[in-house]
Scaffold this motif. Structure first.
Motif, PDB file in Angstrom:
ATOM      1  N   ILE A  19      44.858  29.564  43.924  1.00  0.00           N
ATOM      2  CA  ILE A  19      43.764  29.701  42.972  1.00  0.00           C
ATOM      3  C   ILE A  19      42.446  30.070  43.654  1.00  0.00           C
ATOM      4  O   ILE A  19      41.664  30.876  43.132  1.00  0.00           O
ATOM      5  CB  ILE A  19      43.604  28.402  42.138  1.00  0.00           C
ATOM      6  N   ASN A  20      42.209  29.536  44.859  1.00  0.00           N
ATOM      7  CA  ASN A  20      40.941  29.824  45.528  1.00  0.00           C
ATOM      8  C   ASN A  20      40.826  31.294  45.900  1.00  0.00           C
ATOM      9  O   ASN A  20      39.773  31.927  45.705  1.00  0.00           O
ATOM     10  CB  ASN A  20      40.785  28.948  46.775  1.00  0.00           C
ATOM     11  N   GLU A  21      41.927  31.857  46.430  1.00  0.00           N
ATOM     12  CA  GLU A  21      41.905  33.267  46.801  1.00  0.00           C
ATOM     13  C   GLU A  21      41.748  34.158  45.580  1.00  0.00           C
ATOM     14  O   GLU A  21      41.015  35.158  45.612  1.00  0.00           O
ATOM     15  CB  GLU A  21      43.195  33.635  47.555  1.00  0.00           C
ATOM     16  N   LEU A  22      42.452  33.785  44.487  1.00  0.00           N
ATOM     17  CA  LEU A  22      42.362  34.597  43.268  1.00  0.00           C
ATOM     18  C   LEU A  22      40.955  34.538  42.678  1.00  0.00           C
ATOM     19  O   LEU A  22      40.399  35.557  42.245  1.00  0.00           O
ATOM     20  CB  LEU A  22      43.388  34.094  42.244  1.00  0.00           C
ATOM     21  N   VAL A  23      40.376  33.363  42.677  1.00  0.00           N
ATOM     22  CA  VAL A  23      39.029  33.206  42.133  1.00  0.00           C
ATOM     23  C   VAL A  23      38.024  33.974  42.988  1.00  0.00           C
ATOM     24  O   VAL A  23      37.108  34.638  42.470  1.00  0.00           O
ATOM     25  CB  VAL A  23      38.644  31.719  42.041  1.00  0.00           C
ATOM     26  N   MET A  83      38.367  37.648  42.161  1.00  0.00           N
ATOM     27  CA  MET A  83      37.821  37.965  40.847  1.00  0.00           C
ATOM     28  C   MET A  83      36.300  37.854  40.832  1.00  0.00           C
ATOM     29  O   MET A  83      35.604  38.671  40.222  1.00  0.00           O
ATOM     30  CB  MET A  83      38.439  37.045  39.786  1.00  0.00           C
ATOM     31  N   SER A  84      35.770  36.826  41.516  1.00  0.00           N
ATOM     32  CA  SER A  84      34.316  36.684  41.546  1.00  0.00           C
ATOM     33  C   SER A  84      33.676  37.830  42.317  1.00  0.00           C
ATOM     34  O   SER A  84      32.545  38.242  42.019  1.00  0.00           O
ATOM     35  CB  SER A  84      33.926  35.337  42.165  1.00  0.00           C
ATOM     36  N   GLY A  85      34.399  38.344  43.321  1.00  0.00           N
ATOM     37  CA  GLY A  85      33.891  39.494  44.054  1.00  0.00           C
ATOM     38  C   GLY A  85      33.795  40.738  43.204  1.00  0.00           C
ATOM     39  O   GLY A  85      33.117  41.698  43.573  1.00  0.00           O
ATOM     40  N   ARG A  86      34.491  40.766  42.101  1.00  0.00           N
ATOM     41  CA  ARG A  86      34.435  41.891  41.169  1.00  0.00           C
ATOM     42  C   ARG A  86      33.483  41.609  40.014  1.00  0.00           C
ATOM     43  O   ARG A  86      33.511  42.289  38.995  1.00  0.00           O
ATOM     44  CB  ARG A  86      35.831  42.212  40.649  1.00  0.00           C
ATOM     45  N   GLY A  87      32.713  40.545  40.133  1.00  0.00           N
ATOM     46  CA  GLY A  87      31.687  40.274  39.138  1.00  0.00           C
ATOM     47  C   GLY A  87      32.073  39.329  38.029  1.00  0.00           C
ATOM     48  O   GLY A  87      31.331  39.173  37.050  1.00  0.00           O
ATOM     49  N   LEU A 104      34.837  30.901  34.832  1.00  0.00           N
ATOM     50  CA  LEU A 104      35.777  31.585  33.944  1.00  0.00           C
ATOM     51  C   LEU A 104      37.042  31.971  34.703  1.00  0.00           C
ATOM     52  O   LEU A 104      38.163  31.791  34.203  1.00  0.00           O
ATOM     53  CB  LEU A 104      35.117  32.835  33.351  1.00  0.00           C
ATOM     54  N   SER A 105      36.882  32.491  35.916  1.00  0.00           N
ATOM     55  CA  SER A 105      38.042  32.882  36.721  1.00  0.00           C
ATOM     56  C   SER A 105      38.941  31.684  36.997  1.00  0.00           C
ATOM     57  O   SER A 105      40.162  31.741  36.836  1.00  0.00           O
ATOM     58  CB  SER A 105      37.573  33.491  38.046  1.00  0.00           C
ATOM     59  N   LEU A 140      38.985  41.225  31.803  1.00  0.00           N
ATOM     60  CA  LEU A 140      38.460  40.701  33.059  1.00  0.00           C
ATOM     61  C   LEU A 140      38.818  41.556  34.276  1.00  0.00           C
ATOM     62  O   LEU A 140      38.069  41.563  35.251  1.00  0.00           O
ATOM     63  CB  LEU A 140      38.968  39.269  33.285  1.00  0.00           C
ATOM     64  N   ALA A 141      39.965  42.216  34.219  1.00  0.00           N
ATOM     65  CA  ALA A 141      40.406  43.000  35.390  1.00  0.00           C
ATOM     66  C   ALA A 141      41.076  44.289  34.947  1.00  0.00           C
ATOM     67  O   ALA A 141      42.271  44.509  35.207  1.00  0.00           O
ATOM     68  CB  ALA A 141      41.354  42.154  36.233  1.00  0.00           C
ATOM     69  N   PRO A 142      40.369  45.167  34.257  1.00  0.00           N
ATOM     70  CA  PRO A 142      40.985  46.397  33.735  1.00  0.00           C
ATOM     71  C   PRO A 142      41.574  47.288  34.819  1.00  0.00           C
ATOM     72  O   PRO A 142      42.464  48.099  34.544  1.00  0.00           O
ATOM     73  CB  PRO A 142      39.820  47.089  33.013  1.00  0.00           C
TER      74      PRO A 142
END
Length: 437
Positions: free
Chosen positions: A343-347, A350-354, A359-360, A405-407
């Motif tokens: 979860i930490n890596e995924l978050v 995702m946060s790096g993409r704004g 929410l992530s 969130l990730a188109p």
């Protein structure tokens, strides 16, 4: 010629392989048929035009439970049964306790009983299926009502269930013919002959207190039965027969038993395997007395049934269906765990993409937990239908989340976005395959 007097008949297990054919045969002869089963949906699919009593025989263990059902009935035909104990079935209750209560109720109402047992039924059998069937037979035999007991061999019908499904699965393997216990002796009987035996009993053409095996004259090796089934289905002859050692089919039986704990009723369970090892054999002379003629030979039974494209699909789909369900379950559990542990890596990605961190984290945690719960839930037969539908909605939710969130995931041919459509279709296909009646 004596005029036919219509009877009022209660058929137990009315949507089963034998029960449905018995109900139709009696109805076609002008008898008033009432069918009993525990699943209203299956009942309406199999015999939509018949009156139904929806009851579970596991709950009918006292005479008073049966009295309202047999009060105005001339005959009860018991086509109900279970192969092996699991979450949905209890052999002692269905084959013995319920039958004992039924007998006492029928004695009070003077209702006759036709019992569909099984060749091999023996009170001393090592198989609980055969033992409990024989003990139920004995209760009927000792009753004070008119009774008939018929013991069919391997029942061949246009539809399939249990042993016949197992044989169709073996016949559906492409190119080669894998088979264990190839020389196991088998005697078959057409479901039409079983229905005819019951009809003759109801119409007084077979004396009461009669019992008979229902089998064709010829004994065949299992490998021959499978080859004949393969030809009937219209599959090409196998390039060669691959004889498997006995331990392999026993291992498959134990695996099927394990899934039986979760409510799955595989035709490959240990009881079916051991029954084949013992041989499915009966006395054809008794059959002639019950039918007034020999039973139809297997080749004639197949000749009278036209194999349809859906029969071929069924044979091969049944080979794949367990693997489809298991693979979906494992995939959802692993993906859910992967999301939770990563979860930490995924978050961070995702946060790096704004995307906001809260929410992530919420979306990843939610989907991870739901994935694990649904993957485990799918392993339970009773929950599987609802679980597959929930999985479809979760997948759609995931697709919407990916879009918002990730188109960019949709443009990656190996990404999670591209997987959504085939996953949804596979879930819907699995849902369709869950219908067994």
């Amino acid at each position: 010629m004596t005029e036919l007097v219509p009877k009022r008949v209660l058929v137990l297990g009315g949507y089963g392989l034998i029960g449905a054919n018995v109900a139709r045969a009696l109805s076609e002869r002008g008898h008033e048929v009432i069918a009993l089963g525990r699943d209203l949906g299956a009942a309406r699919r199999v015999l939509p035009g018949f009156p139904w009593v929806i009851r579970d025989m596991r709950a009918l263990t006292k005479p008073d439970d049966w009295l309202p059902l047999v009060q105005d009935v001339d005959f009860v035909v018991n086509c109900a049964g279970a192969l092996q104990d699991n979450l949905r079935d209890n052999l002692e209750v269905v084959h013995l306790h319920a039958i004992g209560a039924l007998v006492l109720a029928c004695e009070k109402t003077n209702t006759s009983i036709v019992q569909i047992s099984a060749v091999g039924a023996n009170p001393h059998s090592v198989l609980p299926f055969y033992r409990t069937k024989a003990e139920g037979d004995a209760l009927i035999r000792e009753s004070h009502v008119d009774w008939w007991i018929f013991r069919p061999g391997l029942v061949i019908a246009p539809s399939s269930y249990g042993g016949t499904t197992m044989i169709r699965m073996m016949a559906g393997v492409p190119l080669v013919q894998p088979i264990a216990l190839p020389h196991a002796p088998v005697q078959s009987v057409s479901v039409r002959d079983v229905a005819k035996a019951v009809t003759r009993a109801v119409e007084g053409k077979t004396p009461s207190h009669s019992e008979a095996d229902l089998v064709e004259d010829k004994t065949r090796a299992l490998v021959e039965v499978v080859a004949m089934t393969r030809r009937w289905l219209g599959f090409p002859a196998a390039g060669f027969t691959w004889t498997l050692p006995g331990w392999t089919v026993r291992a498959v039986g134990r695996i099927a038993d394990l899934f039986g704990v979760f409510g799955w009723r595989s035709p490959m369970r240990t009881t079916a395997v051991k029954a084949l090892e013992l041989g499915v054999l009966g006395d054809a002379k008794q059959t002639r007395q019950a039918l007034g003629r020999p039973a139809c030979a297997l080749e004639d039974t197949f000749h009278d049934m036209q194999a349809r494209v859906e029969d071929r699909h069924f044979a091969r789909i049944q080979l794949l269906a367990p693997f489809l369900i298991l693979s979906i379950s494992v995939a959802w559990i692993l993906q859910g765990l992967s999301g939770l542990f990563g979860i930490n890596e995924l978050v961070q990605d995702m946060s790096g993409r704004g995307i906001p961190v809260l929410l992530s984290r919420s979306v990843v945690a939610f989907l991870g937990i739901v994935g694990v719960v649904l993957g485990i839930s799918l392993l339970f037969r009773k929950l599987a239908l609802r679980t597959l539908l929930v999985m479809v909605f979760v997948t759609i939710f995931y697709g919407v989340a990916v879009t918002l969130l990730a188109p960019w995931a949709w443009t990656d041919p190996f990404g999670s976005g591209a997987d959504i459509l085939p996953i949804t279709v596979s879930l819907l296909i699995a849902r369709v395959l869950m219908d067994t009646r």
